[in-house]
Design a protein around this motif. Structure first.
Motif, short mmCIF file in Angstrom:
data_model
loop_
_atom_site.label_atom_id
_atom_site.label_comp_id
_atom_site.label_asym_id
_atom_site.label_seq_id
_atom_site.Cartn_x
_atom_site.Cartn_y
_atom_site.Cartn_z
N TYR A 11 1.72 -1.56 7.43
CA TYR A 11 2.86 -1.24 6.57
C TYR A 11 2.38 -0.91 5.16
O TYR A 11 2.81 0.09 4.56
CB TYR A 11 3.85 -2.40 6.53
CG TYR A 11 4.87 -2.26 5.43
CD1 TYR A 11 5.94 -1.38 5.55
CD2 TYR A 11 4.73 -2.98 4.24
CE1 TYR A 11 6.86 -1.23 4.54
CE2 TYR A 11 5.64 -2.83 3.22
CZ TYR A 11 6.71 -1.97 3.37
OH TYR A 11 7.61 -1.82 2.35
N ASP A 13 2.77 2.62 3.12
CA ASP A 13 3.50 2.62 1.85
C ASP A 13 2.62 3.15 0.72
O ASP A 13 3.06 3.98 -0.08
CB ASP A 13 3.99 1.21 1.55
CG ASP A 13 4.88 1.16 0.33
OD1 ASP A 13 5.85 1.96 0.28
OD2 ASP A 13 4.61 0.33 -0.57
N ASN A 14 1.39 2.67 0.64
CA ASN A 14 0.48 3.14 -0.42
C ASN A 14 0.11 4.60 -0.23
O ASN A 14 -0.05 5.33 -1.21
CB ASN A 14 -0.77 2.27 -0.48
CG ASN A 14 -0.49 0.91 -1.08
OD1 ASN A 14 0.21 0.80 -2.07
ND2 ASN A 14 -1.04 -0.12 -0.47
N LYS A 17 2.07 6.89 1.05
CA LYS A 17 3.25 7.66 0.64
C LYS A 17 3.31 7.76 -0.89
O LYS A 17 3.55 8.84 -1.45
CB LYS A 17 4.50 6.99 1.19
CG LYS A 17 5.79 7.63 0.81
CD LYS A 17 6.94 6.85 1.42
CE LYS A 17 8.21 7.10 0.68
NZ LYS A 17 9.30 6.25 1.14
N LYS A 18 3.07 6.65 -1.58
CA LYS A 18 3.12 6.66 -3.05
C LYS A 18 1.97 7.46 -3.63
O LYS A 18 2.14 8.17 -4.63
CB LYS A 18 3.10 5.23 -3.57
CG LYS A 18 4.40 4.49 -3.28
CD LYS A 18 4.35 3.07 -3.76
CE LYS A 18 5.63 2.34 -3.40
NZ LYS A 18 5.58 0.92 -3.77
#
Length: 185
Positions: A81, A85-86, A88-89
């Motif tokens: 996860y 998430d990282n 995507k950012k």
């Protein structure tokens, strides 16, 4: 009322009659052979490691340690996860920086160029660490299944004991700490 008494008497008599449909057999007690050694399968650790490599948690199920399966999926899932998430950012900051270099408006107008570059580096580093954790927990899952399968076959019974012992020194009368290994025949 007149019918209740005979019916209840009939049920009472039927319920108290004991019938034997089979003859009793005498049971013979046989002593269990305690000196017989259980056979050890040397391929059990390899099977458990192979199953865990194919599907994380399957080696723990093979070892019948079902309580470890949620821990395996929790560790790998959480790391995955954070990786996603990282990533995507990181891509958002990178795309915003590319748009700014082309002269187009971006979503991060409140940040200057150096902050966009610092954000990219931060999220790229966290993404790489998260990927390392995913791989690490996957390998740890395989090692755990292998070691646990090897230790299941380890002989542990009442004849073996290992216990700490405190005894006085003969010369100084100070207490010494030791470890005693006992094997009873």
């Amino acid at each position: 009322m007149n019918k209740i008494v005979p019916i209840s008497l009939l049920f009472f008599l039927i319920g108290t009659v004991s019938l034997f449909a089979q003859a009793k057999e005498e049971t013979v007690l046989v002593a269990k052979d305690t000196t017989k050694l259980e056979e050890i399968d040397p391929l059990t650790p390899a099977k458990a490691a192979f199953y865990s490599a194919i599907l994380p948690g399957l080696g723990q199920a093979y070892n019948k340690k079902y309580w470890k399966i949620p821990l395996v999926y929790g560790a790998i899932g959480t790391s995955l996860y954070f990786y996603l998430d990282n990533n995507k950012k990181y891509n958002n900051y990178r795309d915003a920086y590319k748009k700014r270099l082309e002269g187009l408006p971006d979503d991060y107008a409140f940040l200057d160029d150096s902050r966009l570059i610092a954000g990219q580096k931060f999220y790229q580093r966290n993404r790489d660490l998260s990927a390392l954790f995913v791989v690490g927990f996957y390998v740890l899952n395989i090692i755990d299944a292998n070691v646990d399968a090897a230790l299941i076959q380890f002989n542990v019974n009442e004849r073996l004991s290992l216990r700490p012992e405190i005894y006085p020194d003969d010369m100084t009368f100070r207490p010494n700490v030791g470890l005693t290994f006992n094997y009873h025949f």
